[in-house]
Structures are given as C-alpha cells and as structure tokens.
Design an enzyme around this catalytic site. Structure first.
Site, PDB file in Angstrom:
ATOM      1  N   GLY A 201       0.805  -1.220   0.000  1.00 19.05           N
ATOM      2  CA  GLY A 201       0.000   0.000   0.000  1.00 19.05           C
ATOM      3  C   GLY A 201       0.832   1.260   0.000  1.00 19.05           C
ATOM      4  N   VAL A 203       0.509   5.331   1.446  1.00 25.29           N
ATOM      5  CA  VAL A 203      -0.267   6.197   2.326  1.00 25.29           C
ATOM      6  C   VAL A 203      -0.064   7.641   1.887  1.00 25.29           C
ATOM      7  CG1 VAL A 203      -0.658   6.928   4.707  1.00 25.29           C
ATOM      8  CG2 VAL A 203      -0.092   4.550   4.227  1.00 25.29           C
ATOM      9  N   ASP A 316       2.982  -6.384  14.801  1.00 23.18           N
ATOM     10  CA  ASP A 316       3.929  -5.671  13.944  1.00 23.18           C
ATOM     11  C   ASP A 316       4.422  -4.386  14.619  1.00 23.18           C
ATOM     12  OD1 ASP A 316       5.501  -5.488  11.726  1.00 23.18           O
ATOM     13  OD2 ASP A 316       3.970  -4.629  10.419  1.00 23.18           O
TER      14      ASP A 316
HETATM   15  N1  LIG Z   1      -2.322   7.973   9.784  1.00 24.27           N
HETATM   16  C1  LIG Z   1      -1.124   8.249   9.287  1.00 24.27           C
HETATM   17  N2  LIG Z   1      -0.625   9.508   9.354  1.00 24.27           N
HETATM   18  C2  LIG Z   1       0.598   9.790   8.841  1.00 24.27           C
HETATM   19  N3  LIG Z   1       1.379   8.876   8.240  1.00 24.27           N
HETATM   20  C3  LIG Z   1       0.947   7.623   8.151  1.00 24.27           C
HETATM   21  C4  LIG Z   1      -0.325   7.230   8.653  1.00 24.27           C
HETATM   22  N4  LIG Z   1      -0.491   5.912   8.428  1.00 24.27           N
HETATM   23  C5  LIG Z   1       0.624   5.500   7.818  1.00 24.27           C
HETATM   24  N5  LIG Z   1       1.487   6.504   7.642  1.00 24.27           N
HETATM   25  C6  LIG Z   1       2.816   6.439   7.014  1.00 24.27           C
HETATM   26  O1  LIG Z   1       2.785   5.454   5.990  1.00 24.27           O
HETATM   27  C7  LIG Z   1       3.698   4.406   6.296  1.00 24.27           C
HETATM   28  C8  LIG Z   1       3.149   3.107   5.793  1.00 24.27           C
HETATM   29  O2  LIG Z   1       1.927   2.862   6.457  1.00 24.27           O
HETATM   30  P1  LIG Z   1       1.482   1.393   6.815  1.00 24.27           P
HETATM   31  O3  LIG Z   1       2.537   0.778   7.676  1.00 24.27           O
HETATM   32  O4  LIG Z   1       0.109   1.434   7.350  1.00 24.27           O
HETATM   33  O5  LIG Z   1       1.505   0.751   5.361  1.00 24.27           O
HETATM   34  P2  LIG Z   1       1.782  -0.732   4.954  1.00 24.27           P
HETATM   35  O6  LIG Z   1       1.560  -0.782   3.482  1.00 24.27           O
HETATM   36  O7  LIG Z   1       0.976  -1.652   5.780  1.00 24.27           O
HETATM   37  O8  LIG Z   1       3.307  -0.891   5.331  1.00 24.27           O
HETATM   38  P3  LIG Z   1       4.109  -2.246   5.648  1.00 24.27           P
HETATM   39  O9  LIG Z   1       4.056  -3.110   4.425  1.00 24.27           O
HETATM   40  O10 LIG Z   1       5.487  -1.707   5.967  1.00 24.27           O
HETATM   41  O11 LIG Z   1       3.458  -2.863   6.833  1.00 24.27           O
HETATM   42  C9  LIG Z   1       3.896   4.490   7.801  1.00 24.27           C
HETATM   43  O12 LIG Z   1       5.126   3.936   8.214  1.00 24.27           O
HETATM   44  C10 LIG Z   1       3.848   5.997   8.019  1.00 24.27           C
HETATM   45  O13 LIG Z   1       5.066   6.589   7.704  1.00 24.27           O
END
Ligand SMILES: Nc1ncnc2c1ncn2[C@@H]1O[C@H](COP(=O)(O)OP(=O)(O)OP(=O)(O)O)[C@@H](O)[C@H]1O
Length: 515
Positions: A201, A203, A316
């Site tokens: 994903g 963000v 995590d």
């Molecule tokens: N609510 C938020 N406000 C600001 N930044 C955010 C927020 N949610 C996520 N992020 C940013 O986006 C990054 C990635 O978010 P997230 O970990 O939810 O994605 P992911 O695709 O699940 O990542 P991973 O594969 O590493 O688990 C976070 O490390 C953070 O830097």
C-alpha cells in the site's frame, strides 16, 4: 468511524425490562418507559473491570458518562455500571415491526449494554419518587440516579450499511461529536503527497476543507496476488473497533473496482523511526533520554494492553509503525498483521518484521499476545540504548533469528534499575514467563512507570518530551521524501476474480475517485 462496533440485537421488552429493573427499580415504583416516540435513549454499560484496564473515559469523551450503582450489587460483583444518554436510530427490523420502543446492542467482549428509550421528563419522574416518604437510603439512591440522568449528554448512533456474504447488513456505530466528517467522500479529498509506502500500500496525505487526512490505498490485484486480502480486510475491521488515544482512528473506508481506501487521521510528527535515525544517511541510531523513552513505552504499552483486552494481537510493533502526533504523543498505525485471538489460543503463522520478532515466532512454537510484549521490549531497548539488541546493519536473517532465539541481549548501560528490570522482564525468551503473560495490566503496573500518571497521559495533560514543530495543518516535513515513487493509485491493475472480489464486501463501494 467510531471505534465501537455495535450489533443491534433484540431483547424482548419483558427481558429488557427485567434487566433494567435490577438497576433502576429499587423504589418498586419506577418502570422504564417503553412508549417513547422520540429518539433519545439511555445506554447502560456494564463493564467487567477485572477483564479490562480500559477506562470508560477512553471509550467516551471525558465527562460524558456517569458511574451508577446497581440495586443488587451482590449479583454484579466485579462489574461496574455506567449510564450515558444515546440517540437511537430505529433499525429496519424495528421499523418494519412498528416496535420503536426497545432496542439493545451488544458491544465487544468486554462491554455489554442495554438501551431503553426515555423522554425528557424522565428526571421529573425520578423527582417524584425521591419526594415520596421513603427511607433516606432510597432517597439518596434516587437522587444519585437523578444526577446520572442530568449529567449524561447526548451520544449519537449512526447506521452503517455493509454487504456481507452478498447480503446487505446494518451495523450501528456510536458516533462522538468529534468534529470529524465520518461520511467523507473520496471526491471531497485533495491528494497532496506520499507519506509512506509498504509492501501492499501507499499512504497519502490528503485534505478536505483544510482538514488533513492520511489515506492508505491498496490495490486489490496486488493484495490478491500476495494472498493478503484477508489481512487487509482484517485491518479495516480491527481498526474500526479501536478507540484509544494512542491508536490511529479510521474515519472511513471505501472500495472501488481497483483499490481499497482507508481514510485515517493524519499523524503529523513523523515516525518514531525518524527520531531514532536523525542523521541524513539514517543508518546510525541514537538513544533517546530515559524519560522520553519511558513516556513512549508507557503510551505504547497502554495501546497494546487495550488491544489485548479486546482479544486482538498486533504483531507488527516497530518504530516505523509508531507515529508521533502534533502534541508529541505516540500513535500506533498499521493493523495489517493484527488478528483476533481467544484467551489460551495460539496462532502459528510466521509474521512480523525480523528485528522485532519474538523467539516463539522464530521457533514456530505458536504465539500469543506475549509476542507483542517482546517487540515492545525491543523498542524500549532501542530507544534507551540507541541500538537494536540483536540486529545490526548487514546481519543476515539466519544469524539474526539465531541471536533472538538463543543469545542474551547486550547489557544496558546508563539506565535506571527500573528501566533495566522492565527490559529484562519483557525480553524473557519463554513467553509464559514474560511480563504481561499473567495479566496485560502487569506491564502498565511496572515500577518503571511509577512516576507517570497514566490517566493524565491518556488525557494528554502531560507535556510530551518532544513536540514536533509544525507550521500549518498540512505540514508533512517530518516525513521522508517519497516523490521519486510512482503514484500507484493511478495505475490500472488487472481485474481480480469474482470470488476474491466478494471478500471486500464489507468496504462501502464508491464510484468516486481519489485525486
Ligand atoms: N495515519 C497516518 N498519518 C501519517 N502517516 C501515516 C499514517 N499511516 C501511515 N502513515 C505512514 O505510511 C507508512 C506506511 O503505512 P502502513 O505501515 O500502514 O503501510 P503498509 O503498506 O501496511 O506498510 P508495511 O508493508 O510496511 O506494513 C507508515 O510507516 C507511516 O510513515
């Protein structure tokens, strides 16, 4: 979206009345009113405080609830009772049957609640009873209830429609007046910049009417290819049930043909990871002052204990998933690996980020909530010492796993005895002997935290050790620059098959686009 997922569930009027009589009918004269046409209602929450360390203030805005006493306390030992005022929206079943008078909802495992409707003169009804020539004990009780009625503010329930197994269902979710537009549409949002990217994903920072949001966009095709649909659906379900000051709030979720979208609050201060890696090359880790480390650890422990009390595990915990908000408080994000787990149950899937993985995950012994305490111990160690106890730049995964499973961590230096004791008890290899294994509350009750007032922290009454400098509501200068990455939300991905498509049924469908 509010955090408590409430399922409307009918009690017969007789049963509900019998239930309420235990609490409200000790004068023998009062009967809960059942003929109410307006939408005001009282909610009576029963909380088993031996099961949860959660304060009701965590669930409702402070001052909006009133603790009440049951009339037969011996029957309810260990339980506490809270009364709040609610707005009921009659659900379809009640409208069809014409029975708008009684409804009940069941909340998650630690909460149960009942509702009955009352009109605005319910307090005068109580007044009359308190003036009867009854014993002073009875009068005292009546006046206590009267206070309870007076002080309870309005609390609104919103009906949310979801498709489940191809059929439309309705969930009732309580909505606080938090100034957030829980019905925000994708079209209302203006996309600004990428805040972060994970495996599945991206963000994005977005805004609507100059209010910032973080929007997580995941491709359905990529999720299907990586066999991660189940995780993404769980993430949304679990996030929508969370309401805690140090856990990210999900405002709204959507899906279109290509993507799913999670619209969240924007947490402005960047990642804890960036605080630990302040140099431009981001390789060297620095230690944080002990008080700052303790502050973050306590807030995170509180969030983790909250999650565990709801029978979920996070799995995590790592500095990249801990953001710092505008007031300097940590906020947990990314429920992508979170899972429900009944007490006594173990789960066996190997998940997590290697440097924060517990020995039981590495050994394939099956893990419980105690795996989160290990990761929290690693993060606390990293903050105190400026280095991960087992991982370092260039270590191969096999050596890392062997070290986690077998080696002692390098001794802590220049920290208080309480800090060292906390780490020692969190980093016990045997999960059944780890701090928190007996009860999640033990983690919060550790002596290291004795000089912090957790209630004040939860209410953000304490000045955080570090407060990010921010110039405006959309300031995202605390996040790394990701401008060289493609915007995946404009890609066209292949369609997924119908069976996979139905797995996203709980996400409201939108034809609007995010741009
Ligand atoms: N609510 C938020 N406000 C600001 N930044 C955010 C927020 N949610 C996520 N992020 C940013 O986006 C990054 C990635 O978010 P997230 O970990 O939810 O994605 P992911 O695709 O699940 O990542 P991973 O594969 O590493 O688990 C976070 O490390 C953070 O830097």
């Amino acid at each position: 979206m509010s955090s408590i997922n409430a399922k409307p569930d009918y009690h017969s009027p007789q049963r509900l009345r019998a239930k309420l009589n235990h609490f409200l009918d000790d004068s023998g004269r009062q009967q809960p009113k059942t003929n109410i046409a307006d939408a005001s209602a009282l909610a009576l929450f029963t909380v088993d405080e031996s099961e949860t360390s959660v304060q009701m203030e965590d669930m409702f805005p402070i001052g909006e609830i009133k603790r009440v006493s049951p009339s037969s306390p011996h029957k309810y030992s260990g339980l506490s009772h809270y009364l709040t005022k609610a707005q009921l929206t009659p659900n379809r079943k009640s409208r069809m049957s014409g029975d708008n008078s009684l409804q009940s909802v069941s909340l998650d495992s630690s909460f149960s609640s009942s509702f009955y409707e009352c009109d605005d003169d319910s307090s005068s009804n109580l007044d009359r009873s308190s003036q009867s020539p009854d014993s002073s004990r009875r009068r005292k009780r009546a006046s206590l209830r009267q206070d309870a009625y007076r002080q309870i503010p309005t609390f609104t329930w919103r009906r949310e429609s979801v498709i489940h197994n191809g059929r439309r269902k309705f969930n009732y979710v309580p909505v606080e007046d938090d100034g957030i537009d829980h019905d925000i549409n994708l079209n209302d949002l203006r996309k600004h910049r990428l805040l972060g990217e994970g495996l599945f994903g991206q963000v994005w920072l977005a805004s609507s009417k100059s209010r910032p949001y973080a929007v997580k966009v995941q491709s359905k095709y990529e999720l299907a290819e990586g066999a991660k649909i189940e995780f993404a659906v769980r993430e949304k379900e679990i996030m929508s049930r969370m309401k805690h000051p140090f856990i990210i709030r999900l405002v709204k979720a959507y899906q279109d043909h290509q993507f799913i979208y999670l619209i969240m609050d924007f947490v402005k201060g960047g990642e804890l990871w960036s605080l630990l890696h302040p140099c431009t090359d981001k390789v060297d880790t620095v230690a944080l002052p002990e008080r700052q480390s303790k502050f973050y650890t306590l807030c995170l422990a509180d969030a983790v204990v909250y999650i565990h009390n709801r029978k979920y595990i996070f799995r995590d915990l790592k500095p990249e998933n801990i953001l710092i908000d505008a007031a300097g408080y940590p906020v947990l994000v990314d429920f992508g690996l979170a899972k429900r787990l009944e007490r006594g149950e173990k789960t066996y899937t190997t998940v997590g980020t290697p440097a924060y993985c517990s020995p039981e995950i590495i050994n394939g012994d099956g893990h419980t909530r105690c795996t989160d305490y290990w990761s929290l111990g690693i993060i606390a160690y990293e903050m105190l010492m400026g280095a991960n106890p087992f991982s370092f730049e260039g270590i191969d995964q096999f050596s890392l796993y062997r070290a986690i499973a077998e080696d002692d961590y390098p001794p802590l230096k220049n920290v208080s005895e309480d800090a060292a004791d906390f780490i020692r008890r969190m980093l016990i290899k045997d999960p059944t002997k780890r701090l928190g294994a007996r009860s999640p509350k033990d983690v919060l009750n550790h002596e290291w935290f004795d000089d912090f007032d957790l209630t004040a922290i939860r209410r953000r009454k304490i000045k955080a050790p570090w407060v990010p400098e921010l110039s405006d509501p959309l300031d995202s200068s605390h996040f790394d620059d990701w401008s060289d990455l493609d915007d995946k939300s404009t890609h066209t991905f292949p369609e997924i098959d119908h069976k996979d498509e139905t797995l996203f049924d709980s996400f409201p469908l939108t034809s609007q686009s995010f741009h």
